[in-house]
Design a protein around this motif. Structure first.
Motif: not given
Ligand SMILES: *Cc1c(COP(=O)(O)O)cnc(C)c1O
Length: 245
Positions: A131-137
């Motif tokens: 969330e912090r990185a603005g990514r979906t893992l």
């Protein structure tokens, strides 16, 4: 900068290495195709992931040039600089090693898929970092087929709850399951067990169809048991010779 032949900044690239990797890749792709045919599965049912641990970024670049799309690493200290050195190449990065929560922020910055999710605390940490990185893992639940000792992984009985947790976590997408066949055990029996756990996971979460199983020495058995992704190191990159069981 690196030239198109792949001559690496670390001096291990070049035409000979490129030819060697091309030959290894053709052989591994041939094994995968034969195993798919033997299992009555389409040739494109299995994705090849190159495990590039201990190998230089120049090898990653050469493999990408040969059309390989997926690479895996098992240590953040090694993976982070390698991913940075090959940024811009069309690669999906998989993290396949035991993961400490203090490395999660770094891993979440470059990994597309974390295959070694094995405990609730890791899910919480990965979710926050994504969330912090603005990514979906993408996340796979790693299953311990040896009863949980040694190489990480959740006990089979804990997999459904962990899968539910991943599926409900912001920033994470449940992809399926992963396992390493226990050393010294019959890989076919281990992969059959994994297939049952994968089927249950898919029943609970219809989008979670990934089954990551099989390495240099046992990819045929894994494909026979429904693996969708194989993780191959030595047969592609050299090192110790592949054990053919
Ligand atoms: C190293 C590694 C592989 C690749 O193993 P090879 O036997 O070299 O093909 C696959 N999966 C994981 C988790 C690894 O650490």
């Amino acid at each position: 900068m690196t030239d198109a032949s792949g001559t690496g900044e670390d001096g291990t690239g070049g035409a000979d290495r490129g030819a060697e990797l091309a030959a290894n890749l053709a052989e591994v792709r041939g094994r995968i195709a034969a195993a798919c045919a033997a299992a009555g599965r389409p040739a494109d049912a299995v994705t090849l992931i190159a495990v590039t641990k201990t190998r230089p970024a120049s090898d990653v670049r050469l493999l990408a040039g040969l059309g390989l799309t997926d690479v895996a690493e098992n240590r953040d200290q090694e993976a982070a600089p390698k991913a940075a050195a090959t940024a811009g190449l069309p690669l999906t990065w998989h993290f396949v090693g035991q993961l400490q929560t203090n490395k999660v922020r770094s891993v979440a910055s470059y990994a597309d898929v974390v295959q070694s999710v094995d405990r609730p605390r890791l899910v919480t940490a990965l979710s926050a970092a994504a969330e912090r990185a603005g990514r979906t893992l993408g996340c796979l639940v790693q299953v311990a087929l040896d009863g949980g000792e040694g190489r990480g992984g959740a006990a089979p009985g804990d997999v459904p709850a962990l899968a539910d947790l991943v599926a409900g976590a912001p920033g994470l997408r449940l992809g399926g399951v992963m396992a390493v066949a226990p050393l010294g055990a019959d890989p076919a029996a281990a992969f059959e067990r994994l297939a049952e756990i994968a089927a249950r996971t898919r029943d609970d979460h219809p989008g979670a169809g990934t089954v990551s199983a099989g390495m240099s020495g046992d990819l045929e058995q894994a494909i026979a048991c429904g693996a969708t992704h194989v993780r191959v190191g030595t047969a592609l990159l050299g090192g110790r010779r592949a054990i053919v069981r």
